[in-house]
Design a protein around this motif. Structure first.
Motif, PDB file in Angstrom:
ATOM      1  N   TRP A  16      -0.379   0.591  -4.019  1.00 38.38           N
ATOM      2  CA  TRP A  16      -1.547  -0.387  -4.372  1.00 38.38           C
ATOM      3  C   TRP A  16      -2.600   0.067  -4.172  1.00 38.38           C
ATOM      4  N   ILE A  17      -4.330   0.511  -4.799  1.00 40.80           N
ATOM      5  CA  ILE A  17      -5.421  -0.036  -3.811  1.00 40.80           C
ATOM      6  C   ILE A  17      -5.392  -1.154  -4.835  1.00 40.80           C
ATOM      7  N   ASN A  18      -5.985  -2.027  -4.289  1.00 45.36           N
ATOM      8  CA  ASN A  18      -7.383  -3.254  -4.450  1.00 45.36           C
ATOM      9  C   ASN A  18      -8.083  -1.926  -5.485  1.00 45.36           C
ATOM     10  N   ASP A  19      -8.230  -1.695  -6.839  1.00 43.42           N
ATOM     11  CA  ASP A  19      -9.829  -1.207  -7.341  1.00 43.42           C
ATOM     12  C   ASP A  19     -11.003  -2.315  -7.472  1.00 43.42           C
ATOM     13  N   LYS A  69       0.819  -0.839  -0.162  1.00 43.08           N
ATOM     14  CA  LYS A  69       0.010   0.065   0.026  1.00 43.08           C
ATOM     15  C   LYS A  69       1.134   0.991   0.174  1.00 43.08           C
TER      16      LYS A  69
END
Length: 196
Positions: free
Chosen positions: A171-174, A167
């Protein structure tokens, strides 16, 4: 700290140790990644999501290890690829990055969700299915399509990883919600039942 609880986990730990040894001994530019359960289309059919889908499509009962209480996290393969790309360009050589998700679900809840989503897909796209499949999926209740079998030896109750470090790279879980992704994946398996 790596504390493997079974030979499978120990083999992963050993692989990481080999990678680190090559970095130390031969200065290879190695970055190690760890991730939770990955899901998507064209997955090896013994993995839990395609296994449960294929069992239902073959009018078989879903086989759940133990009581189905084990908690799992699932990350869509597109998000894993996105994480790899970020680590490749922004990560530091020699570091370890965990790639995870906050979404948790028990194996029993997962099997029930797959069954319910499959029922929705059968109603929406009946032409994809045989009469036998339609009857099995629509006329049964969840309790009638599952069977609890002996638990796997040394089965971990939960795989929880801290993924704060990735993160920090941005990083982003989109991805879509797990349920939306699962619906699309189940539909894909219905359309490609003989993919394997």
């Amino acid at each position: 700290m790596l504390n493997p609880t079974n030979p499978y986990a120990a083999s992963k730990t050993g692989a990481e140790a080999l990678c680190y040894a090559y970095k130390t001994s031969f200065n290879l530019p190695i970055i190690i990644t760890r991730s939770n359960n990955i899901f998507g289309t064209q997955q090896y059919p013994e993995k839990v999501i395609p296994k449960f889908i294929n069992q239902l499509l073959n009018c078989e009962k879903i086989t759940i290890h133990g009581k189905g209480d084990s908690i799992r996290n699932f990350l869509h393969v597109s998000q894993l690829a996105k994480a790899f790309e970020l680590i490749l360009f922004e990560g530091k050589i020699g570091e370890i990055y965990n790639i995870g998700t906050d979404y948790n679900i028990s194996v029993k809840e997962l099997s029930k969700l797959i069954f319910e989503k499959l029922q929705e897909i059968v109603k929406e796209y009946p032409d994809l299915f045989t009469e036998e499949q339609i009857g099995y999926i629509l006329k049964n209740k969840f309790e009638n399509v599952v069977i609890f079998i002996e638990d796997r030896p040394f089965n971990d109750a939960i795989y929880k990883i801290n993924f704060d470090k990735i993160k920090e790279l941005g990083w982003i879980n989109d991805s879509k919600s797990f349920e939306e992704e699962l619906h699309e994946i189940i539909k894909w398996y219905c359309e490609n039942i003989n993919y394997w």
